[in-house]
Design an enzyme around this catalytic site. Structure first.
Site, PDB file in Angstrom:
ATOM      1  N   GLY A 277       2.713   2.159  10.787  1.00  0.00           N
ATOM      2  CA  GLY A 277       3.722   3.205  10.636  1.00  0.00           C
ATOM      3  C   GLY A 277       4.458   3.549  11.921  1.00  0.00           C
ATOM      4  O   GLY A 277       5.142   4.564  11.992  1.00  0.00           O
TER       5      GLY A 277
ATOM      6  N   ASN B  65       0.876  -1.179   0.000  1.00  0.00           N
ATOM      7  CA  ASN B  65       0.000   0.000   0.000  1.00  0.00           C
ATOM      8  C   ASN B  65       0.910   1.224   0.000  1.00  0.00           C
ATOM      9  O   ASN B  65       1.528   1.529   1.014  1.00  0.00           O
ATOM     10  CB  ASN B  65      -0.893  -0.034   1.255  1.00  0.00           C
ATOM     11  CG  ASN B  65      -1.669   1.258   1.451  1.00  0.00           C
ATOM     12  OD1 ASN B  65      -1.754   2.089   0.554  1.00  0.00           O
ATOM     13  ND2 ASN B  65      -2.245   1.422   2.638  1.00  0.00           N
TER      14      ASN B  65
ATOM     15  N   GLU C  18      -6.547   5.013   7.921  1.00  0.00           N
ATOM     16  CA  GLU C  18      -6.339   6.433   7.594  1.00  0.00           C
ATOM     17  C   GLU C  18      -7.594   7.022   6.966  1.00  0.00           C
ATOM     18  O   GLU C  18      -7.914   8.200   7.180  1.00  0.00           O
ATOM     19  CB  GLU C  18      -5.109   6.578   6.674  1.00  0.00           C
ATOM     20  CG  GLU C  18      -3.823   6.362   7.465  1.00  0.00           C
ATOM     21  CD  GLU C  18      -2.692   5.706   6.699  1.00  0.00           C
ATOM     22  OE1 GLU C  18      -2.683   5.759   5.459  1.00  0.00           O
ATOM     23  OE2 GLU C  18      -1.806   5.131   7.358  1.00  0.00           O
TER      24      GLU C  18
ATOM     25  N   LYS D  68       0.151   4.329  -0.296  1.00  0.00           N
ATOM     26  CA  LYS D  68      -0.421   5.568   0.279  1.00  0.00           C
ATOM     27  C   LYS D  68      -0.118   6.748  -0.662  1.00  0.00           C
ATOM     28  O   LYS D  68      -0.090   6.551  -1.878  1.00  0.00           O
ATOM     29  CB  LYS D  68       0.112   5.772   1.693  1.00  0.00           C
ATOM     30  CG  LYS D  68      -0.078   4.512   2.546  1.00  0.00           C
ATOM     31  CD  LYS D  68       0.181   4.706   3.999  1.00  0.00           C
ATOM     32  CE  LYS D  68      -0.023   3.365   4.706  1.00  0.00           C
ATOM     33  NZ  LYS D  68       0.115   3.441   6.147  1.00  0.00           N
TER      34      LYS D  68
ATOM     35  N   SER E  19       3.469  -2.244  10.374  1.00  0.00           N
ATOM     36  CA  SER E  19       4.923  -2.347  10.540  1.00  0.00           C
ATOM     37  C   SER E  19       5.487  -3.718  10.158  1.00  0.00           C
ATOM     38  O   SER E  19       6.397  -4.221  10.809  1.00  0.00           O
ATOM     39  CB  SER E  19       5.329  -1.971  11.969  1.00  0.00           C
ATOM     40  OG  SER E  19       4.985  -0.623  12.232  1.00  0.00           O
TER      41      SER E  19
ATOM     42  N   HIS F 268      -9.404   1.551   5.108  1.00  0.00           N
ATOM     43  CA  HIS F 268      -8.097   1.683   5.770  1.00  0.00           C
ATOM     44  C   HIS F 268      -8.238   2.648   6.952  1.00  0.00           C
ATOM     45  O   HIS F 268      -9.011   3.604   6.889  1.00  0.00           O
ATOM     46  CB  HIS F 268      -7.061   2.198   4.769  1.00  0.00           C
ATOM     47  CG  HIS F 268      -5.674   2.157   5.312  1.00  0.00           C
ATOM     48  ND1 HIS F 268      -5.192   3.124   6.160  1.00  0.00           N
ATOM     49  CD2 HIS F 268      -4.680   1.247   5.170  1.00  0.00           C
ATOM     50  CE1 HIS F 268      -3.960   2.816   6.498  1.00  0.00           C
ATOM     51  NE2 HIS F 268      -3.621   1.675   5.919  1.00  0.00           N
TER      52      HIS F 268
ATOM     53  N   GLU G 287      -5.464  -4.651  10.688  1.00  0.00           N
ATOM     54  CA  GLU G 287      -4.393  -3.675  10.856  1.00  0.00           C
ATOM     55  C   GLU G 287      -4.610  -2.903  12.151  1.00  0.00           C
ATOM     56  O   GLU G 287      -5.345  -1.903  12.170  1.00  0.00           O
ATOM     57  CB  GLU G 287      -4.393  -2.693   9.680  1.00  0.00           C
ATOM     58  CG  GLU G 287      -4.106  -3.345   8.352  1.00  0.00           C
ATOM     59  CD  GLU G 287      -3.464  -2.366   7.383  1.00  0.00           C
ATOM     60  OE1 GLU G 287      -2.394  -2.676   6.883  1.00  0.00           O
ATOM     61  OE2 GLU G 287      -4.015  -1.283   7.163  1.00  0.00           O
TER      62      GLU G 287
HETATM   63  P1  PGA Z   1       2.959   0.179   7.643  1.00  0.00           P
HETATM   64  O1  PGA Z   1       1.494   0.479   7.027  1.00  0.00           O
HETATM   65  O2  PGA Z   1       3.424  -1.118   7.046  1.00  0.00           O
HETATM   66  O3  PGA Z   1       3.792   1.344   7.213  1.00  0.00           O
HETATM   67  O4  PGA Z   1       2.790   0.092   9.132  1.00  0.00           O
HETATM   68  C1  PGA Z   1       0.575  -0.543   6.831  1.00  0.00           C
HETATM   69  C2  PGA Z   1      -0.704   0.004   6.252  1.00  0.00           C
HETATM   70  O5  PGA Z   1      -1.103   1.115   6.608  1.00  0.00           O
HETATM   71  O6  PGA Z   1      -1.353  -0.659   5.428  1.00  0.00           O
END
Ligand code: PGA
Length: 249
Positions: A173, A10, A97, A12, A212, A95, A167
């Site tokens: 992140g 992903n 976000e 983003k 992560s 997601h 998630e």
């Molecule tokens: P990350 O993000 O691997 O940077 O923690 C995962 C995601 O948001 O899908």
């Protein structure tokens, strides 16, 4: 038949069309014989060039979001038929976000899930609790609600085309991956909830872990019974780590 793991990147709001093309061209030879299915979700504007670069390869390209309406006055939004026409194969929906920054509700996400399914695009439905919800022992109830509302009206015939991504928001992140035990325990719980409605085919539903994920923690996560792959943000942006993730899966 053994279910294949899915490694999904992903991106983003990262990478330009030019960077996308270069990345994919460099990645393709390294993932050619991959055991797992490899998915990549670049931004909307990078989809055409990504689809072109990945044409006739084992790299599956999809989108990070879409709107549930077919068309109309929704400035800045993208419809399912636009994605379908381009050739996108999957779409990430719900997601954290989108839920947190853009205030998307379970009902809105559910409409998108149904719309994607009706047009033959695989939805990756993301669910996950915040740190505060975990601290308050609300993890299971939050996940149950997000699953039940997000999959409302999804039939037994359609569920096989849905991918779930667990998630935990506190792991996204942050560099703070869920332990294997926490991840497996939660995936098992998610499968139990899914079994209430889709008993016969629950083992066929892929549940990805996200938060992560890196080359050095992927293998042990994938050894867990109920983890069928990973949704990866940060580590999918670097060419070497994405290739390593694919090759370790
Ligand atoms: P990350 O993000 O691997 O940077 O923690 C995962 C995601 O948001 O899908």
């Amino acid at each position: 038949m053994l279910k294949r793991n899915i490694i999904a990147g992903n991106w983003k709001m990262n990478k330009t069309p030019k960077e996308t093309k270069e990345f994919i061209e460099k990645l393709l030879p390294l993932i050619k014989g991959a055991n797992s299915k490899v998915f990549l979700a670049p931004s909307f504007v990078c989809l055409p060039i990504a689809l072109q670069a990945a044409n006739n390869t084992n790299l599956v390209i999809g989108a990070q979001n879409m709107h549930n309406e077919d068309s109309g006055a929704f400035t800045g939004e993208v419809s399912v038929s636009m994605l379908k026409d381009l050739g996108a194969k999957f779409v990430i929906l719900g997601h954290s976000e989108r839920r947190q920054v853009f205030k998307e509700s379970d009902d809105f996400i559910n409409k998108k899930v149904l719309k994607a399914l009706n047009h033959g695009i695989t939805p990756i439905l993301c669910i996950g609790e915040t740190q505060e919800q975990r601290d308050n022992s609300e993890t299971q109830s939050v996940l149950k609600t997000q699953l039940e509302k997000g999959l409302k009206d999804v039939t037994k015939d359609l569920i096989k085309d849905v991918i779930i991504a667990y998630e935990p928001v506190w792991a996204i992140g942050t560099g703070k991956t869920a332990t294997n035990e926490i991840a497996q325990g939660t995936h098992q719980f998610i499968r139990k909830i899914l079994a209430q409605k889709f008993k016969q085919i629950v083992d066929d539903i892929s549940i990805l872990y996200g938060g992560s994920v890196k080359p050095d923690n992927l293998e042990s996560l994938l050894k867990q019974n109920d983890i069928n792959g990973a949704l990866v943000g940060g580590a999918s942006l670097k060419f070497d780590s994405f290739a390593q993730l694919v090759n370790k899966s």
